[in-house]
Motif scaffolding. Structure first.
Motif, PDB file in Angstrom:
ATOM      1  N   ALA A 213      53.857   2.828  31.237  1.00 28.22           N
ATOM      2  CA  ALA A 213      54.983   2.932  32.267  1.00 28.22           C
ATOM      3  C   ALA A 213      55.690   1.660  32.461  1.00 28.22           C
ATOM      4  CB  ALA A 213      54.179   3.449  33.650  1.00 28.22           C
ATOM      5  N   ASP A 214      55.277   0.379  32.479  1.00 28.61           N
ATOM      6  CA  ASP A 214      55.959  -0.861  32.409  1.00 28.61           C
ATOM      7  C   ASP A 214      57.048  -0.927  31.932  1.00 28.61           C
ATOM      8  OD1 ASP A 214      54.307  -0.906  30.390  1.00 28.61           O
ATOM      9  OD2 ASP A 214      54.069  -3.150  30.578  1.00 28.61           O
ATOM     10  N   ALA A 215      57.250  -0.007  30.767  1.00 30.31           N
ATOM     11  CA  ALA A 215      58.732   0.091  29.844  1.00 30.31           C
ATOM     12  C   ALA A 215      59.719   0.759  30.358  1.00 30.31           C
ATOM     13  CB  ALA A 215      58.352   0.798  28.493  1.00 30.31           C
ATOM     14  N   TRP A 216      59.298   1.292  31.611  1.00 31.35           N
ATOM     15  CA  TRP A 216      60.283   2.059  32.355  1.00 31.35           C
ATOM     16  C   TRP A 216      60.335   1.537  33.926  1.00 31.35           C
ATOM     17  CZ3 TRP A 216      64.252   4.987  30.733  1.00 31.35           C
ATOM     18  CH2 TRP A 216      64.109   5.437  29.482  1.00 31.35           C
ATOM     19  N   PHE A 217      59.342   1.001  34.406  1.00 36.61           N
ATOM     20  CA  PHE A 217      59.466   0.588  35.916  1.00 36.61           C
ATOM     21  C   PHE A 217      58.836  -0.601  36.127  1.00 36.61           C
ATOM     22  CE2 PHE A 217      58.175   5.099  35.324  1.00 36.61           C
ATOM     23  CZ  PHE A 217      59.619   5.687  35.687  1.00 36.61           C
ATOM     24  N   ASP A 218      59.589  -1.421  36.813  1.00 39.24           N
ATOM     25  CA  ASP A 218      59.384  -3.028  36.969  1.00 39.24           C
ATOM     26  C   ASP A 218      58.868  -3.004  38.505  1.00 39.24           C
ATOM     27  OD1 ASP A 218      59.377  -5.573  36.966  1.00 39.24           O
ATOM     28  OD2 ASP A 218      61.530  -5.629  37.555  1.00 39.24           O
ATOM     29  N   ARG A 219      57.555  -2.651  38.451  1.00 38.79           N
ATOM     30  CA  ARG A 219      56.633  -2.812  39.870  1.00 38.79           C
ATOM     31  C   ARG A 219      55.204  -3.188  39.382  1.00 38.79           C
ATOM     32  NH1 ARG A 219      57.317   0.427  43.891  1.00 38.79           N
ATOM     33  NH2 ARG A 219      55.012   0.010  44.441  1.00 38.79           N
ATOM     34  N   VAL A 220      54.749  -3.759  40.592  1.00 44.74           N
ATOM     35  CA  VAL A 220      53.346  -4.057  40.223  1.00 44.74           C
ATOM     36  C   VAL A 220      52.385  -2.989  40.112  1.00 44.74           C
ATOM     37  CG1 VAL A 220      51.292  -5.096  41.437  1.00 44.74           C
ATOM     38  CG2 VAL A 220      53.430  -5.916  41.677  1.00 44.74           C
ATOM     39  N   GLY A 221      51.553  -2.956  38.921  1.00 46.39           N
ATOM     40  CA  GLY A 221      50.690  -1.888  38.596  1.00 46.39           C
ATOM     41  C   GLY A 221      51.231  -0.966  37.676  1.00 46.39           C
ATOM     42  N   ALA A 222      52.396  -1.157  37.293  1.00 50.33           N
ATOM     43  CA  ALA A 222      52.919   0.056  36.097  1.00 50.33           C
ATOM     44  C   ALA A 222      52.225  -0.163  35.114  1.00 50.33           C
ATOM     45  CB  ALA A 222      54.637  -0.408  36.140  1.00 50.33           C
ATOM     46  N   ASP A 223      51.938  -1.400  34.772  1.00 44.49           N
ATOM     47  CA  ASP A 223      51.315  -1.757  33.048  1.00 44.49           C
ATOM     48  C   ASP A 223      49.849  -0.880  33.052  1.00 44.49           C
ATOM     49  OD1 ASP A 223      49.995  -3.342  35.091  1.00 44.49           O
ATOM     50  OD2 ASP A 223      50.074  -5.035  33.568  1.00 44.49           O
ATOM     51  N   ARG A 224      49.357  -0.278  34.035  1.00 40.39           N
ATOM     52  CA  ARG A 224      48.212   0.214  34.072  1.00 40.39           C
ATOM     53  C   ARG A 224      48.231   1.892  33.757  1.00 40.39           C
ATOM     54  NH1 ARG A 224      43.955  -2.507  36.006  1.00 40.39           N
ATOM     55  NH2 ARG A 224      42.626  -0.197  36.206  1.00 40.39           N
ATOM     56  N   PHE A 225      49.410   2.307  33.876  1.00 43.78           N
ATOM     57  CA  PHE A 225      49.575   3.609  33.287  1.00 43.78           C
ATOM     58  C   PHE A 225      50.355   4.010  32.063  1.00 43.78           C
ATOM     59  CE2 PHE A 225      49.374   2.948  37.941  1.00 43.78           C
ATOM     60  CZ  PHE A 225      48.298   3.729  38.143  1.00 43.78           C
ATOM     61  N   GLU A 226      50.306   5.228  31.651  1.00 37.79           N
ATOM     62  CA  GLU A 226      51.006   5.797  30.473  1.00 37.79           C
ATOM     63  C   GLU A 226      51.937   6.963  31.020  1.00 37.79           C
ATOM     64  OE1 GLU A 226      48.956   4.600  26.299  1.00 37.79           O
ATOM     65  OE2 GLU A 226      48.398   6.518  27.516  1.00 37.79           O
ATOM     66  N   ILE A 227      53.073   6.925  30.673  1.00 41.34           N
ATOM     67  CA  ILE A 227      53.998   8.260  30.752  1.00 41.34           C
ATOM     68  C   ILE A 227      54.306   8.749  29.494  1.00 41.34           C
ATOM     69  CG2 ILE A 227      54.719   7.611  32.918  1.00 41.34           C
ATOM     70  CD1 ILE A 227      57.156   6.517  31.526  1.00 41.34           C
ATOM     71  N   GLN A 228      54.917  10.044  29.285  1.00 29.06           N
ATOM     72  CA  GLN A 228      55.582  10.556  28.158  1.00 29.06           C
ATOM     73  C   GLN A 228      56.887  10.461  28.332  1.00 29.06           C
ATOM     74  OE1 GLN A 228      53.585  14.574  28.520  1.00 29.06           O
ATOM     75  NE2 GLN A 228      52.179  13.667  26.845  1.00 29.06           N
ATOM     76  N   GLU A 229      57.435  10.015  26.869  1.00 31.45           N
ATOM     77  CA  GLU A 229      59.096   9.926  26.968  1.00 31.45           C
ATOM     78  C   GLU A 229      59.772  10.797  25.799  1.00 31.45           C
ATOM     79  OE1 GLU A 229      61.792   6.338  25.156  1.00 31.45           O
ATOM     80  OE2 GLU A 229      59.929   5.493  26.107  1.00 31.45           O
ATOM     81  N   GLN A 230      60.788  11.272  25.928  1.00 27.45           N
ATOM     82  CA  GLN A 230      61.451  11.573  24.794  1.00 27.45           C
ATOM     83  C   GLN A 230      63.079  11.452  25.062  1.00 27.45           C
ATOM     84  OE1 GLN A 230      61.118  15.951  24.355  1.00 27.45           O
ATOM     85  NE2 GLN A 230      61.985  16.063  22.438  1.00 27.45           N
ATOM     86  N   THR A 231      63.894  11.244  24.276  1.00 24.72           N
ATOM     87  CA  THR A 231      65.004  10.741  24.476  1.00 24.72           C
ATOM     88  C   THR A 231      65.745  11.485  23.249  1.00 24.72           C
ATOM     89  OG1 THR A 231      64.519   8.332  25.147  1.00 24.72           O
ATOM     90  CG2 THR A 231      66.814   8.660  24.503  1.00 24.72           C
ATOM     91  N   ILE A 232      66.962  12.072  23.719  1.00 23.13           N
ATOM     92  CA  ILE A 232      68.207  12.662  22.716  1.00 23.13           C
ATOM     93  C   ILE A 232      69.388  11.987  23.129  1.00 23.13           C
ATOM     94  CG2 ILE A 232      66.873  14.685  22.524  1.00 23.13           C
ATOM     95  CD1 ILE A 232      69.012  15.879  24.441  1.00 23.13           C
ATOM     96  N   ARG A 233      70.602  11.950  22.105  1.00 23.99           N
ATOM     97  CA  ARG A 233      71.625  11.538  22.532  1.00 23.99           C
ATOM     98  C   ARG A 233      72.652  12.676  23.021  1.00 23.99           C
ATOM     99  NH1 ARG A 233      70.351   9.217  17.439  1.00 23.99           N
ATOM    100  NH2 ARG A 233      70.820   6.882  17.407  1.00 23.99           N
ATOM    101  N   THR A 234      73.408  12.511  23.891  1.00 18.92           N
ATOM    102  CA  THR A 234      74.269  13.389  24.374  1.00 18.92           C
ATOM    103  C   THR A 234      75.496  13.460  24.572  1.00 18.92           C
ATOM    104  OG1 THR A 234      74.072  12.520  26.686  1.00 18.92           O
ATOM    105  CG2 THR A 234      72.403  14.193  26.230  1.00 18.92           C
TER     106      THR A 234
END
Length: 261
Positions: A213-234
């Motif tokens: 999660a710290d790849a997307w959110f710059d806040r304390v504790g974000a590095d302790r979590f995971e999220i799911q990401e999917q990206t497309i070109r629009t």
């Protein structure tokens, strides 16, 4: 569920399936004539009197773009009749303040993807990803961006949608179930999958993939979590990223400073 003005209009016309949403016929029903002409500097415009209007749509645009333009101008015709507006229709996207354009956008979304038809089809999707978004977009003949916003704002799953261009984040929207403290960074992190799609030659993300999660959110504790990401070109130089919150702890009402390292 209370129906919006656009949804009430559709039910008045007996619309029971997405394929029946004929925008030119709907416009005719409310005394607005649709015509197509090359336009410079805008996607559509509306000129009206007390009881009749002409909607002019850019003939050079793609068909789904034209559909949104018609629906947007019908929103003005319903809500702002008699007012003088300088309307520059953009692709449906979240707007930060209440305005005539935001009101017209909301009307357009309800007309193109009415909740009484959208929710059952959305609930039938197995999971929230760009495959399900594309399926719904095709069913309603709407853009993937507009459909994705509709899904995220409807809170079918705790998620966030983030749009980036070469200069950084352009806009984002989150589900109601995602706390306000999760605010995406302005610029893409080089560790994100989106970075290689936005700035490199990486192909669109085929599936949701876990990332810190710290790849997307710059806040304390974000590095302790995971999220799911999917990206497309629009579009040229533009990407759209879907972030799904798969760790329920990220949705709890507490300050992340209390999580120890």
């Amino acid at each position: 569920m209370r129906l919006s003005p656009a949804e009430l209009l559709l039910q008045e016309l007996g619309v029971t399936d997405p394929t029946e949403i004929d925008l030119e016929a709907i416009a005719y029903h409310v005394n607005a004539h649709v015509r197509y002409r090359p336009l410079d500097g805008c996607e559509a415009r509306i000129v009206g009197t007390a009881d009749r209007a002409i909607i002019t749509v850019n003939s050079n645009s793609q068909w789904r773009r034209k559909r949104f333009s018609i629906a947007h101008e019908l929103g003005h015709w319903h809500h702002h009749r008699g007012r003088c507006l300088a309307c520059r229709v953009e692709e449906y996207r979240p707007r930060s303040a209440v305005s005539p354009e935001r009101t017209a956008d909301g009307y357009a979304a309800d007309l193109l993807m009415p909740n009484y038809l959208f929710r059952p089809l959305a609930n039938a999707q197995k999971k929230l990803n760009f495959a399900s978004i594309k399926a719904l977009a095709d069913a309603f003949n709407a853009s993937q961006t507009a459909t994705a916003i509709r899904l995220v704002e409807a809170d079918f799953a705790p998620a966030m949608l983030v749009c980036h261009g070469p200069q950084g984040r352009k806009w984002f929207v989150r589900s109601r179930s995602v706390p306000d403290r999760w605010f995406p960074q302005d610029n893409l992190d080089a560790e994100s999958y989106a970075f290689g799609i936005q700035f490199g030659a990486d192909p669109d993300g085929p599936i949701l993939r876990k990332i810190g999660a710290d790849a997307w959110f710059d806040r304390v504790g974000a590095d302790r979590f995971e999220i799911q990401e999917q990206t497309i070109r629009t579009g040229p130089g533009e990407t759209l990223t879907l972030l799904v919150f798969c760790d329920e702890r990220m949705l709890e009402d507490q300050d992340m400073r209390w999580y120890g390292r």
